[in-house]
Design an enzyme around this catalytic site. Structure first.
Site, PDB file in Angstrom:
ATOM      1  N   CYS A 293       0.873  -1.157   0.000  1.00  0.00           N
ATOM      2  CA  CYS A 293       0.000   0.000   0.000  1.00  0.00           C
ATOM      3  C   CYS A 293       0.920   1.220   0.000  1.00  0.00           C
ATOM      4  CB  CYS A 293      -0.892  -0.012   1.234  1.00  0.00           C
ATOM      5  SG  CYS A 293      -2.377   0.962   1.008  1.00  0.00           S
TER       6      CYS A 293
ATOM      7  N   CYS B 121      -4.203  -1.089  -2.151  1.00  0.00           N
ATOM      8  CA  CYS B 121      -4.718   0.254  -2.403  1.00  0.00           C
ATOM      9  C   CYS B 121      -4.494   0.593  -3.867  1.00  0.00           C
ATOM     10  CB  CYS B 121      -4.102   1.292  -1.472  1.00  0.00           C
ATOM     11  SG  CYS B 121      -2.432   1.803  -1.839  1.00  0.00           S
TER      12      CYS B 121
ATOM     13  N   CYS C 289       6.145  -0.686  -9.518  1.00  0.00           N
ATOM     14  CA  CYS C 289       6.700  -1.442  -8.398  1.00  0.00           C
ATOM     15  C   CYS C 289       8.114  -1.902  -8.734  1.00  0.00           C
ATOM     16  CB  CYS C 289       5.853  -2.682  -8.108  1.00  0.00           C
ATOM     17  SG  CYS C 289       4.218  -2.320  -7.484  1.00  0.00           S
TER      18      CYS C 289
END
Length: 180
Positions: A17, A93, A101
């Site tokens: 998140c 989220c 990422c």
């Protein structure tokens, strides 16, 4: 005779998140308790807060989930050479799902399990706590569905489909289709 390497395997799971102070923290605690030693859960954020949200800790404790050692941390910790290799990475989220990422060693299975941010709720403490209880319930339902999957007997495509289905269960946020 079953292959004990598969049946006794402990899977590493990372919940992501943005702030790593609420949803991902609760998911980490829930899976570590409910995963019955079959999973080792971690959590991290792209822009971690300085501390875990006190409502997240209060709700976890009220449902008898562990809070010791929970801390807000950067996902960079899990990209280091000495970090545990993840088998699964779940974003909880929408902001984290839309970010680029890190590349995770071992090519883990990924899915988006977005739910509304309980930390964004404004109002009286009772309203904030209620939002955390709702988030906790949605996370626990997803984790229960995940931990009951016959992971060892599903091929990668079927497992990916199941993980995405879990992410679309009750309470799911509406994420842009290109991020699902």
């Amino acid at each position: 005779m079953p292959d004990t390497n598969l049946t006794n395997r402990v899977y590493n799971v990372l919940f992501l998140c943005t702030g790593n102070s609420a949803r991902s923290i609760m998911a980490e605690s829930i899976l570590n308790k409910d995963g019955a030693g079959r999973f080792r859960a971690f959590s991290a954020g792209s822009h971690p807060k300085s501390a875990v949200n006190p409502f997240a800790l209060k709700v976890l404790e009220s449902f008898d989930y562990p809070t010791d050692g929970l801390r807000s941390k950067s996902w960079d910790e899990f990209g280091k050479p000495d970090a545990p290799v993840m088998d699964f990475v779940f974003t909880v989220c929408d902001n984290a799902a839309g970010e680029t990422c890190p590349v995770w060693p071992g090519h883990p299975m990924t899915a988006h399990w977005g739910i509304e941010d309980p930390a964004a709720v404004e109002g009286a403490d009772i309203e904030k706590e209620a939002a955390f209880v709702t988030a906790f319930r949605y996370l626990r339902n997803r984790i229960s569905a995940f931990s009951s999957l016959p992971i060892e007997s599903l091929d990668r495509t079927a497992l990916g489909t199941k993980l995405r289905e879990i992410g679309r269960s009750e309470g799911a946020t509406s994420l842009r289709p290109d991020l699902v």
